[in-house]
Write an enzyme that holds these catalytic residues in place. Structure first.
Site, PDB file in Angstrom:
ATOM      1  N   SER A  10      -7.091  -0.300  -3.743  1.00 48.73           N
ATOM      2  CA  SER A  10      -6.242  -0.255  -2.545  1.00 48.73           C
ATOM      3  C   SER A  10      -6.050  -1.676  -2.041  1.00 48.73           C
ATOM      4  O   SER A  10      -7.012  -2.335  -1.636  1.00 48.73           O
ATOM      5  CB  SER A  10      -6.911   0.592  -1.460  1.00 48.73           C
ATOM      6  OG  SER A  10      -6.307   0.275  -0.212  1.00 48.73           O
ATOM      7  N   HIS A  35      -2.873   1.023  -5.530  1.00 49.36           N
ATOM      8  CA  HIS A  35      -2.737   1.951  -4.397  1.00 49.36           C
ATOM      9  C   HIS A  35      -2.242   1.184  -3.177  1.00 49.36           C
ATOM     10  O   HIS A  35      -2.837   0.187  -2.760  1.00 49.36           O
ATOM     11  CB  HIS A  35      -4.102   2.581  -4.122  1.00 49.36           C
ATOM     12  CG  HIS A  35      -4.106   3.654  -3.078  1.00 49.36           C
ATOM     13  ND1 HIS A  35      -3.745   4.964  -3.330  1.00 49.36           N
ATOM     14  CD2 HIS A  35      -4.438   3.615  -1.763  1.00 49.36           C
ATOM     15  CE1 HIS A  35      -3.872   5.679  -2.220  1.00 49.36           C
ATOM     16  NE2 HIS A  35      -4.277   4.880  -1.244  1.00 49.36           N
ATOM     17  N   ASP A  37      -1.275   1.464   0.781  1.00 44.77           N
ATOM     18  CA  ASP A  37      -1.458   2.266   1.995  1.00 44.77           C
ATOM     19  C   ASP A  37      -0.416   1.896   3.035  1.00 44.77           C
ATOM     20  O   ASP A  37      -0.409   0.782   3.555  1.00 44.77           O
ATOM     21  CB  ASP A  37      -2.860   2.029   2.556  1.00 44.77           C
ATOM     22  CG  ASP A  37      -3.922   2.705   1.714  1.00 44.77           C
ATOM     23  OD1 ASP A  37      -3.798   3.927   1.476  1.00 44.77           O
ATOM     24  OD2 ASP A  37      -4.866   2.015   1.285  1.00 44.77           O
ATOM     25  N   MET A  39       1.041   2.640   6.711  1.00 54.04           N
ATOM     26  CA  MET A  39       0.642   3.232   7.996  1.00 54.04           C
ATOM     27  C   MET A  39       1.656   2.849   9.066  1.00 54.04           C
ATOM     28  O   MET A  39       2.148   1.720   9.080  1.00 54.04           O
ATOM     29  CB  MET A  39      -0.736   2.707   8.405  1.00 54.04           C
ATOM     30  CG  MET A  39      -1.790   2.930   7.340  1.00 54.04           C
ATOM     31  SD  MET A  39      -3.408   2.435   7.932  1.00 54.04           S
ATOM     32  CE  MET A  39      -4.368   2.572   6.411  1.00 54.04           C
ATOM     33  N   HIS A  68       0.752   5.671  -0.749  1.00 55.33           N
ATOM     34  CA  HIS A  68       0.134   6.682   0.128  1.00 55.33           C
ATOM     35  C   HIS A  68       0.744   6.525   1.518  1.00 55.33           C
ATOM     36  O   HIS A  68       0.441   5.575   2.231  1.00 55.33           O
ATOM     37  CB  HIS A  68      -1.379   6.410   0.115  1.00 55.33           C
ATOM     38  CG  HIS A  68      -2.189   7.281   1.032  1.00 55.33           C
ATOM     39  ND1 HIS A  68      -3.522   7.031   1.292  1.00 55.33           N
ATOM     40  CD2 HIS A  68      -1.874   8.404   1.737  1.00 55.33           C
ATOM     41  CE1 HIS A  68      -3.986   7.948   2.124  1.00 55.33           C
ATOM     42  NE2 HIS A  68      -3.013   8.784   2.412  1.00 55.33           N
ATOM     43  N   MET A  70       0.976   7.246   5.161  1.00 55.39           N
ATOM     44  CA  MET A  70       0.307   7.791   6.350  1.00 55.39           C
ATOM     45  C   MET A  70       1.275   7.592   7.507  1.00 55.39           C
ATOM     46  O   MET A  70       1.055   6.781   8.412  1.00 55.39           O
ATOM     47  CB  MET A  70      -1.019   7.054   6.577  1.00 55.39           C
ATOM     48  CG  MET A  70      -2.088   7.487   5.581  1.00 55.39           C
ATOM     49  SD  MET A  70      -3.431   6.307   5.423  1.00 55.39           S
ATOM     50  CE  MET A  70      -2.750   5.230   4.169  1.00 55.39           C
ATOM     51  N   MET A 139      -8.877  13.015   0.842  1.00 59.01           N
ATOM     52  CA  MET A 139      -9.331  11.919   1.707  1.00 59.01           C
ATOM     53  C   MET A 139     -10.812  12.106   2.029  1.00 59.01           C
ATOM     54  O   MET A 139     -11.197  13.150   2.549  1.00 59.01           O
ATOM     55  CB  MET A 139      -8.554  11.897   3.024  1.00 59.01           C
ATOM     56  CG  MET A 139      -7.078  11.532   2.955  1.00 59.01           C
ATOM     57  SD  MET A 139      -6.695   9.865   2.418  1.00 59.01           S
ATOM     58  CE  MET A 139      -7.693   8.832   3.468  1.00 59.01           C
ATOM     59  N   ASP A 177      -9.928   9.219  -2.127  1.00 57.17           N
ATOM     60  CA  ASP A 177      -9.630   7.970  -1.405  1.00 57.17           C
ATOM     61  C   ASP A 177     -10.494   7.855  -0.153  1.00 57.17           C
ATOM     62  O   ASP A 177     -10.431   8.713   0.728  1.00 57.17           O
ATOM     63  CB  ASP A 177      -8.143   8.001  -1.008  1.00 57.17           C
ATOM     64  CG  ASP A 177      -7.664   6.735  -0.314  1.00 57.17           C
ATOM     65  OD1 ASP A 177      -8.426   5.757  -0.217  1.00 57.17           O
ATOM     66  OD2 ASP A 177      -6.491   6.739   0.128  1.00 57.17           O
TER      67      ASP A 177
HETATM   68  C1  DX5 Z   1      -7.576   4.693   4.326  1.00 51.42           C
HETATM   69  C2  DX5 Z   1      -6.798   4.354   3.092  1.00 51.42           C
HETATM   70  C3  DX5 Z   1      -7.635   3.953   1.933  1.00 51.42           C
HETATM   71  C4  DX5 Z   1      -8.467   2.730   2.161  1.00 51.42           C
HETATM   72  C5  DX5 Z   1      -9.639   2.770   1.223  1.00 51.42           C
HETATM   73  O1  DX5 Z   1      -6.715   5.188   5.289  1.00 51.42           O
HETATM   74  O2  DX5 Z   1      -6.035   5.466   2.673  1.00 51.42           O
HETATM   75  O3  DX5 Z   1      -6.842   3.820   0.762  1.00 51.42           O
HETATM   76  O4  DX5 Z   1      -7.779   1.533   1.956  1.00 51.42           O
HETATM   77  O5  DX5 Z   1     -10.483   1.702   1.521  1.00 51.42           O
HETATM   78  P1  DX5 Z   1     -12.033   1.764   1.203  1.00 51.42           P
HETATM   79  O6  DX5 Z   1     -12.181   1.931  -0.287  1.00 51.42           O
HETATM   80  O7  DX5 Z   1     -12.528   0.459   1.695  1.00 51.42           O
HETATM   81  O8  DX5 Z   1     -12.586   2.946   1.951  1.00 51.42           O
HETATM   82 ZN    ZN Z   2      -4.987   5.382   0.685  1.00 53.55          ZN
END
Ligand code: DX5
Ligand code: ZN
Length: 217
Positions: A10, A35, A37, A39, A68, A70, A139, A177
């Protein structure tokens, strides 16, 4: 179920000032996917990156971009992310009033749809959508931030989802994840893909990826 885990670093935990180099380094270190993320500050209390960044990253790696989302009402943005070069586009079942329509729209645009659920959301909520996806994301932290602790109580969802996927003869992959380390990865044996942010980017990339792959004997 795949023989060994696919590893999806990620980039949330990468150094954003040198993102291209970071991605190329994890690719050289054996990563399978990247990956990303996304947000929006509404669905989760944090803001990260959008489609223009995905577009800039597309030419720097040959690895699939596992995006991903969010974000609330992901239907507003899926076209942008697909045009930007996302290979997998995963939405939260809680984020839209019509997950099936969004997943179908993703597939219609030749991208691979994924569905995910928050830790508080029961597996039953995603079951109706499993026939429409190529990826199911479990998750193991509350979405929003990297570096949180793995929620062991979420692990049973992996096997539950596997049973449902078998019933419908789906070859969708199961991804986990949040809070993944060499230690916690061992409890995810039933999964296909592991996302890891801090464990990879705060350690030696090759060694971390090797340890994660080795966690599925
Ligand atoms: C959290 C994200 C993850 C996050 C994982 O909302 O979806 O992908 O970056 O990070 P670690 O591996 O540090 O938990
Ligand atoms: Zn993620």
């Amino acid at each position: 179920m795949s023989e060994s885990f696919l590893i999806a670093p990620s980039i949330l935990s990468a150094d954003f000032s040198i993102l291209k180099e970071e991605i190329q380094k994890v690719e050289a270190a054996g990563a399978d996917w990247i990956h990303v993320d996304v947000m929006d500050g509404h669905f989760v209390p944090n803001l990260t990156i959008g489609a223009p960044v995905v577009k800039s990253l597309r030419p720097v790696t040959r690895l699939p971009l596992d995006v991903h989302l969010m974000i609330e009402q992901p239907e507003r943005y899926i076209g942008d992310f697909i045009k930007a070069g996302a290979d997998y586009l995963t939405i939260h079942v809680e984020a839209t009033s019509d997950p099936a329509a969004v997943l179908q729209a993703i597939r219609a645009q030749k991208c691979k749809p994924g569905i995910t659920l928050r830790p508080a959301t029961p597996v039953e909520k995603v079951v109706p959508f499993l026939p429409l996806v190529d990826l199911v994301l479990v998750m193991t932290v509350n979405p929003g931030f990297g570096g949180q602790s793995f929620m062991t109580d979420q692990v049973s969802k992996i096997d539950e989802l596997r049973v449902h996927l078998r019933q419908i003869k789906s070859s969708a992959l199961i991804e986990v994840d949040g809070g993944i380390t060499a230690e916690t990865a061992r409890s995810c044996r039933g999964a296909d893909v592991l996302v890891a942010g801090s464990f990879i980017f705060k350690n030696d990339y090759s060694s971390a990826i090797r340890q994660l792959k080795g966690a599925k004997p």
